[in-house]
Motif scaffolding. Structure first.
Motif, PDB file in Angstrom:
ATOM      1  N   ASP A  43       0.844  -1.200   0.000  1.00 15.54           N
ATOM      2  CA  ASP A  43       0.000   0.000   0.000  1.00 15.54           C
ATOM      3  C   ASP A  43       0.876   1.247   0.000  1.00 15.54           C
ATOM      4  O   ASP A  43       2.054   1.194   0.317  1.00 15.54           O
ATOM      5  CB  ASP A  43      -0.990   0.000   1.173  1.00 15.54           C
ATOM      6  CG  ASP A  43      -0.322   0.068   2.524  1.00 15.54           C
ATOM      7  OD1 ASP A  43       0.500   0.981   2.734  1.00 15.54           O
ATOM      8  OD2 ASP A  43      -0.620  -0.774   3.381  1.00 15.54           O
ATOM      9  N   ALA A  44       0.253   2.357  -0.368  1.00 17.41           N
ATOM     10  CA  ALA A  44       0.985   3.615  -0.529  1.00 17.41           C
ATOM     11  C   ALA A  44       1.544   4.153   0.783  1.00 17.41           C
ATOM     12  O   ALA A  44       2.475   4.955   0.774  1.00 17.41           O
ATOM     13  CB  ALA A  44       0.078   4.650  -1.190  1.00 17.41           C
ATOM     14  N   SER A  81      -5.971  -0.932 -15.320  1.00 19.74           N
ATOM     15  CA  SER A  81      -5.301   0.168 -14.611  1.00 19.74           C
ATOM     16  C   SER A  81      -3.801   0.090 -14.885  1.00 19.74           C
ATOM     17  O   SER A  81      -3.249  -0.973 -15.159  1.00 19.74           O
ATOM     18  CB  SER A  81      -5.558   0.079 -13.114  1.00 19.74           C
ATOM     19  OG  SER A  81      -6.941   0.208 -12.854  1.00 19.74           O
ATOM     20  N   LYS A 129       1.505   5.482  -5.191  1.00 20.68           N
ATOM     21  CA  LYS A 129       0.820   6.735  -4.839  1.00 20.68           C
ATOM     22  C   LYS A 129      -0.613   6.412  -4.420  1.00 20.68           C
ATOM     23  O   LYS A 129      -1.190   5.412  -4.848  1.00 20.68           O
ATOM     24  CB  LYS A 129       0.798   7.693  -6.042  1.00 20.68           C
ATOM     25  CG  LYS A 129       2.150   7.968  -6.657  1.00 20.68           C
ATOM     26  CD  LYS A 129       3.001   8.796  -5.747  1.00 20.68           C
ATOM     27  CE  LYS A 129       4.318   9.142  -6.443  1.00 20.68           C
ATOM     28  NZ  LYS A 129       5.306   9.647  -5.550  1.00 20.68           N
ATOM     29  N   TRP A 130      -1.204   7.300  -3.629  1.00 22.08           N
ATOM     30  CA  TRP A 130      -2.585   7.097  -3.196  1.00 22.08           C
ATOM     31  C   TRP A 130      -3.550   7.106  -4.378  1.00 22.08           C
ATOM     32  O   TRP A 130      -4.585   6.462  -4.347  1.00 22.08           O
ATOM     33  CB  TRP A 130      -2.993   8.155  -2.168  1.00 22.08           C
ATOM     34  CG  TRP A 130      -2.609   7.712  -0.798  1.00 22.08           C
ATOM     35  CD1 TRP A 130      -1.547   8.147  -0.072  1.00 22.08           C
ATOM     36  CD2 TRP A 130      -3.252   6.712  -0.021  1.00 22.08           C
ATOM     37  NE1 TRP A 130      -1.491   7.474   1.122  1.00 22.08           N
ATOM     38  CE2 TRP A 130      -2.538   6.592   1.185  1.00 22.08           C
ATOM     39  CE3 TRP A 130      -4.384   5.911  -0.216  1.00 22.08           C
ATOM     40  CZ2 TRP A 130      -2.910   5.703   2.181  1.00 22.08           C
ATOM     41  CZ3 TRP A 130      -4.740   5.024   0.785  1.00 22.08           C
ATOM     42  CH2 TRP A 130      -4.014   4.922   1.963  1.00 22.08           C
ATOM     43  N   LYS A 131      -3.205   7.791  -5.431  1.00 20.17           N
ATOM     44  CA  LYS A 131      -4.093   7.855  -6.598  1.00 20.17           C
ATOM     45  C   LYS A 131      -4.064   6.571  -7.441  1.00 20.17           C
ATOM     46  O   LYS A 131      -4.910   6.385  -8.304  1.00 20.17           O
ATOM     47  CB  LYS A 131      -3.735   9.043  -7.479  1.00 20.17           C
ATOM     48  CG  LYS A 131      -2.368   8.932  -8.117  1.00 20.17           C
ATOM     49  CD  LYS A 131      -2.041  10.127  -8.981  1.00 20.17           C
ATOM     50  CE  LYS A 131      -0.658   9.920  -9.603  1.00 20.17           C
ATOM     51  NZ  LYS A 131      -0.285  10.976 -10.479  1.00 20.17           N
ATOM     52  N   ASP A 132      -3.100   5.666  -7.180  1.00 20.71           N
ATOM     53  CA  ASP A 132      -3.024   4.417  -7.942  1.00 20.71           C
ATOM     54  C   ASP A 132      -4.231   3.539  -7.627  1.00 20.71           C
ATOM     55  O   ASP A 132      -4.625   3.388  -6.468  1.00 20.71           O
ATOM     56  CB  ASP A 132      -1.738   3.650  -7.605  1.00 20.71           C
ATOM     57  CG  ASP A 132      -0.495   4.360  -8.090  1.00 20.71           C
ATOM     58  OD1 ASP A 132      -0.576   5.071  -9.109  1.00 20.71           O
ATOM     59  OD2 ASP A 132       0.566   4.212  -7.445  1.00 20.71           O
ATOM     60  N   SER A 133      -4.811   2.971  -8.661  1.00 24.10           N
ATOM     61  CA  SER A 133      -5.959   2.075  -8.502  1.00 24.10           C
ATOM     62  C   SER A 133      -5.549   0.811  -7.767  1.00 24.10           C
ATOM     63  O   SER A 133      -4.417   0.343  -7.889  1.00 24.10           O
ATOM     64  CB  SER A 133      -6.516   1.676  -9.874  1.00 24.10           C
ATOM     65  OG  SER A 133      -6.956   2.808 -10.576  1.00 24.10           O
TER      66      SER A 133
END
Length: 148
Positions: A43-44, A81, A129-133
């Motif tokens: 996880d990010a 993704s 990154k948090w924006k990664d699916s």
């Protein structure tokens, strides 16, 4: 009687040579111990995530050589993704981090090795990154050993 001695002298004094030639074949071989790497759940929050010594290899060569690694695609999930390959980095034996790029990167080079080869290890690092699916992601990294 003179004739016999003369023939014996010619036979005993003859010499001959034989040409012997061969080609020592070039040998270039690589053994990579990691065929598939599954690092599990990430996880990010823990990014960048480092994987020290995750790939081990040995080069055997009787000539000068260069080792390349290459990637021709980003990390892709089954849902489509994408995580850019540039956020995945490598380093050889504690050196500087180098981001993967599309195409080839020279990672190691050397001269003829000893019989047991030239061992090496590669560290990997992933910057999530948090924006990664969310999803299961996969890419391929290819290694190519060539004569220098």
């Amino acid at each position: 009687l003179q004739m016999v001695c003369f023939l014996f002298f010619l036979i005993a004094g003859q010499s001959a040579s034989v040409d012997i030639g061969f080609i020592n074949q070039e040998v270039l071989s690589i053994d990579i111990s990691a065929k598939k790497i599954d690092v599990g759940l990430l996880d990010a929050d823990s990014s960048p995530i480092e994987f020290p010594g995750i790939i081990h290899g040995t080069v055997r060569a009787n000539t000068e050589w260069v080792l390349f690694c290459s990637s021709n695609e980003d990390f892709l999930s089954a849902e489509g993704s994408r995580i850019p390959i540039e956020r995945f980095s490598w380093r050889i034996e504690g050196g500087e981090w180098v981001p993967f790029e599309m195409g080839e990167d020279k990672i190691l080079e050397g001269s003829a090795t000893e019989e047991n080869g030239r061992a090496f290890s590669i560290d990997l690092r992933l910057d999530l990154k948090w924006k990664d699916s969310a999803g299961d992601f996969l890419t391929n990294i290819d290694f190519t050993l060539m004569k220098k």
